[in-house]
Scaffold this motif. Structure first.
Motif, PDB file in Angstrom:
ATOM      1  N   ARG A  42       0.841  -1.193   0.000  1.00 16.63           N
ATOM      2  CA  ARG A  42       0.000   0.000   0.000  1.00 16.63           C
ATOM      3  C   ARG A  42       0.878   1.245   0.000  1.00 16.63           C
ATOM      4  O   ARG A  42       1.885   1.313   0.704  1.00 16.63           O
ATOM      5  N   ILE A  43       0.487   2.218  -0.806  1.00 17.96           N
ATOM      6  CA  ILE A  43       1.197   3.496  -0.856  1.00 17.96           C
ATOM      7  C   ILE A  43       0.282   4.577  -0.294  1.00 17.96           C
ATOM      8  O   ILE A  43      -0.873   4.695  -0.712  1.00 17.96           O
ATOM      9  N   ASP A  44       0.782   5.327   0.661  1.00 15.59           N
ATOM     10  CA  ASP A  44       0.031   6.429   1.257  1.00 15.59           C
ATOM     11  C   ASP A  44       0.765   7.727   0.989  1.00 15.59           C
ATOM     12  O   ASP A  44       1.988   7.812   1.151  1.00 15.59           O
ATOM     13  N   VAL A  45       0.033   8.753   0.570  1.00 11.30           N
ATOM     14  CA  VAL A  45       0.598  10.079   0.351  1.00 11.30           C
ATOM     15  C   VAL A  45       0.116  10.990   1.463  1.00 11.30           C
ATOM     16  O   VAL A  45      -1.078  11.025   1.775  1.00 11.30           O
ATOM     17  N   VAL A  46       1.053  11.713   2.072  1.00  8.62           N
ATOM     18  CA  VAL A  46       0.708  12.657   3.137  1.00  8.62           C
ATOM     19  C   VAL A  46       1.273  14.028   2.800  1.00  8.62           C
ATOM     20  O   VAL A  46       2.272  14.147   2.089  1.00  8.62           O
ATOM     21  N   ARG A  47       0.606  15.046   3.284  1.00 11.49           N
ATOM     22  CA  ARG A  47       1.109  16.412   3.183  1.00 11.49           C
ATOM     23  C   ARG A  47       2.030  16.684   4.357  1.00 11.49           C
ATOM     24  O   ARG A  47       1.689  16.394   5.507  1.00 11.49           O
ATOM     25  N   CYS A  48       3.192  17.244   4.124  1.00 15.62           N
ATOM     26  CA  CYS A  48       4.128  17.544   5.212  1.00 15.62           C
ATOM     27  C   CYS A  48       3.539  18.618   6.116  1.00 15.62           C
ATOM     28  O   CYS A  48       3.265  19.732   5.664  1.00 15.62           O
ATOM     29  N   SER A  49       3.366  18.276   7.377  1.00 18.13           N
ATOM     30  CA  SER A  49       2.802  19.229   8.332  1.00 18.13           C
ATOM     31  C   SER A  49       3.739  19.477   9.511  1.00 18.13           C
ATOM     32  O   SER A  49       3.405  20.252  10.404  1.00 18.13           O
ATOM     33  N   THR A  50       4.914  18.830   9.518  1.00 17.30           N
ATOM     34  CA  THR A  50       5.885  19.021  10.597  1.00 17.30           C
ATOM     35  C   THR A  50       7.263  19.255   9.991  1.00 17.30           C
ATOM     36  O   THR A  50       7.521  18.937   8.824  1.00 17.30           O
ATOM     37  N   LEU A  51       8.165  19.792  10.797  1.00 23.93           N
ATOM     38  CA  LEU A  51       9.533  20.012  10.339  1.00 23.93           C
ATOM     39  C   LEU A  51      10.207  18.694   9.991  1.00 23.93           C
ATOM     40  O   LEU A  51      10.977  18.610   9.025  1.00 23.93           O
ATOM     41  N   ASP A  52       9.954  17.634  10.781  1.00 18.07           N
ATOM     42  CA  ASP A  52      10.549  16.331  10.494  1.00 18.07           C
ATOM     43  C   ASP A  52      10.090  15.794   9.145  1.00 18.07           C
ATOM     44  O   ASP A  52      10.891  15.227   8.386  1.00 18.07           O
ATOM     45  N   GLN A  53       8.810  15.974   8.813  1.00 23.80           N
ATOM     46  CA  GLN A  53       8.317  15.515   7.518  1.00 23.80           C
ATOM     47  C   GLN A  53       8.955  16.303   6.379  1.00 23.80           C
ATOM     48  O   GLN A  53       9.331  15.729   5.349  1.00 23.80           O
ATOM     49  N   ARG A  54       9.085  17.611   6.552  1.00 25.81           N
ATOM     50  CA  ARG A  54       9.724  18.415   5.506  1.00 25.81           C
ATOM     51  C   ARG A  54      11.181  18.007   5.315  1.00 25.81           C
ATOM     52  O   ARG A  54      11.692  17.975   4.192  1.00 25.81           O
ATOM     53  N   ARG A  55      11.844  17.670   6.425  1.00 25.89           N
ATOM     54  CA  ARG A  55      13.237  17.208   6.321  1.00 25.89           C
ATOM     55  C   ARG A  55      13.306  15.870   5.589  1.00 25.89           C
ATOM     56  O   ARG A  55      14.227  15.620   4.809  1.00 25.89           O
ATOM     57  N   THR A  56      12.319  15.005   5.833  1.00 29.04           N
ATOM     58  CA  THR A  56      12.269  13.732   5.127  1.00 29.04           C
ATOM     59  C   THR A  56      12.138  13.966   3.628  1.00 29.04           C
ATOM     60  O   THR A  56      12.805  13.307   2.813  1.00 29.04           O
ATOM     61  N   ALA A  57      11.295  14.898   3.228  1.00 35.18           N
ATOM     62  CA  ALA A  57      11.130  15.210   1.807  1.00 35.18           C
ATOM     63  C   ALA A  57      12.449  15.699   1.208  1.00 35.18           C
ATOM     64  O   ALA A  57      12.809  15.315   0.080  1.00 35.18           O
ATOM     65  N   GLN A  58      13.181  16.513   1.941  1.00 35.45           N
ATOM     66  CA  GLN A  58      14.470  17.005   1.444  1.00 35.45           C
ATOM     67  C   GLN A  58      15.493  15.881   1.322  1.00 35.45           C
ATOM     68  O   GLN A  58      16.318  15.876   0.399  1.00 35.45           O
ATOM     69  N   ARG A  59      15.414  14.910   2.227  1.00 40.75           N
ATOM     70  CA  ARG A  59      16.327  13.753   2.144  1.00 40.75           C
ATOM     71  C   ARG A  59      15.981  12.870   0.947  1.00 40.75           C
ATOM     72  O   ARG A  59      16.884  12.343   0.288  1.00 40.75           O
TER      73      ARG A  59
END
Length: 310
Positions: free
Chosen positions: A134-151
């Motif tokens: 299963r693939i889930d898409v989430v909107r980044c709502s925290t600094l940790d999530q935004r950092r994950t996107a940058q990684r």
């Protein structure tokens, strides 16, 4: 909520109205705000099964799960008769923290309690799906999530493809640029593994960085109503129509809820089929191509896709 809190929310929120039977949120859609119901009642439909919908009225907050966690809406919200509400986005809450910090703390504590309670209710009411593949898409709502996107951007562009980037930080293993501050990033997960990311900005954010926008939507196009997918990084093994479709569904619903009328992005020629399968068309006319290996692609008008309850 107390009259003091209500007055504070009115000072920072944006008033919206809905007609009887109108949908406030579609299950699975992404939105940039939550809603505080002032008058009228709203039906919260968690699934299309026989489970009766929940009804909430004045003083209730809806849409908080998606707003706080970055998930798509967990329920379809429909007006029972005329409804008036306050739309509260991140900027509104930032103003509240600045203007009335004590009230803002009370509101955030209330949202945290509401999130825990609603999440527990939803888990009890909605059957758990098999998570395999299963693939889930989430909107980044925290600094940790935004950092994950940058990684993810770094891992895909610098490590997997070897393209590199002038914005790469090799010590931190991230790619970040000025558009991160104004953009909204989305991440695709399989389980806990992040396998791709896309970032959304508006035309007024990217401005001179995107010369190709000069012809998108016509010469008189309002760049504030043009959404731009300004960063894309998906691991090669996951570059399928399925994952692009899930990204585009999330981004289209969020962009439309934010007032966009068209969606623009560039892609290499070999990825064109992944976009055309979901309604994009190659941009033609006087707008220059953004590069020798890039195509300008536009989705307009930005129609709201059908979202399955499956």
């Amino acid at each position: 909520m107390t009259p003091e809190i209500h007055a504070a929310l009115q000072s920072v929120g944006h008033a919206v109205t809905f007609d009887s039977g109108e949908t406030l949120r579609e299950r699975g859609a992404f939105a940039p705000d939550l809603l505080f119901i002032e008058t009228g009642e709203v039906s919260c439909i968690l699934s299309e099964s026989d489970a009766p919908p929940l009804t909430v009225g004045p003083g209730a907050i809806v849409g908080e799960i998606g707003f706080l966690t970055g998930q798509g809406a967990t329920a379809t919200l429909r007006a029972i008769g005329p409804v008036t509400a306050l739309s509260l986005d991140a900027r509104a809450l930032q103003r509240l923290r600045k203007d009335a910090p004590a009230v803002a703390s009370d509101v955030l504590r209330h949202l945290a309690r509401l999130l825990r309670a609603r999440t527990a209710e939803n888990e009890a009411a909605i059957p758990v799906m098999d998570a395999d593949d299963r693939i889930d898409v989430v909107r980044c709502s925290t600094l940790d999530q935004r950092r994950t996107a940058q990684r993810v951007r770094y891992d895909v562009l610098c490590l997997e493809s070897g393209q590199g980037s002038p914005d790469a930080d090799d010590e931190e293993g991230v790619i970040t640029d000025d558009l991160d501050a104004s953009g909204t990033s989305f991440i695709a997960f399989t389980g806990v593994q992040a396998v791709g990311t896309m970032r959304l900005n508006f035309g007024s954010d990217v401005g001179e960085n995107y010369n190709a926008l000069q012809g998108v939507g016509g010469a008189e196009a309002d760049l504030d109503k043009l959404a731009v997918i300004s960063a894309v990084a998906v691991f090669e093994a996951y570059r399928t129509e399925q994952i692009y479709g899930q990204f585009f569904t999330a981004i289209r619903t969020f962009a439309q809820a934010s007032g966009a009328e068209a969606l623009y992005m560039t892609c290499p020629p070999e990825h064109e089929h992944l976009l055309t399968a979901h309604g994009f068309n190659r941009q033609r006319g006087e707008a220059p191509s953004p590069g020798p290996r890039e195509l300008s692609m536009v989705l307009a008008p930005l129609s709201l896709p059908e979202i399955s309850d499956d």
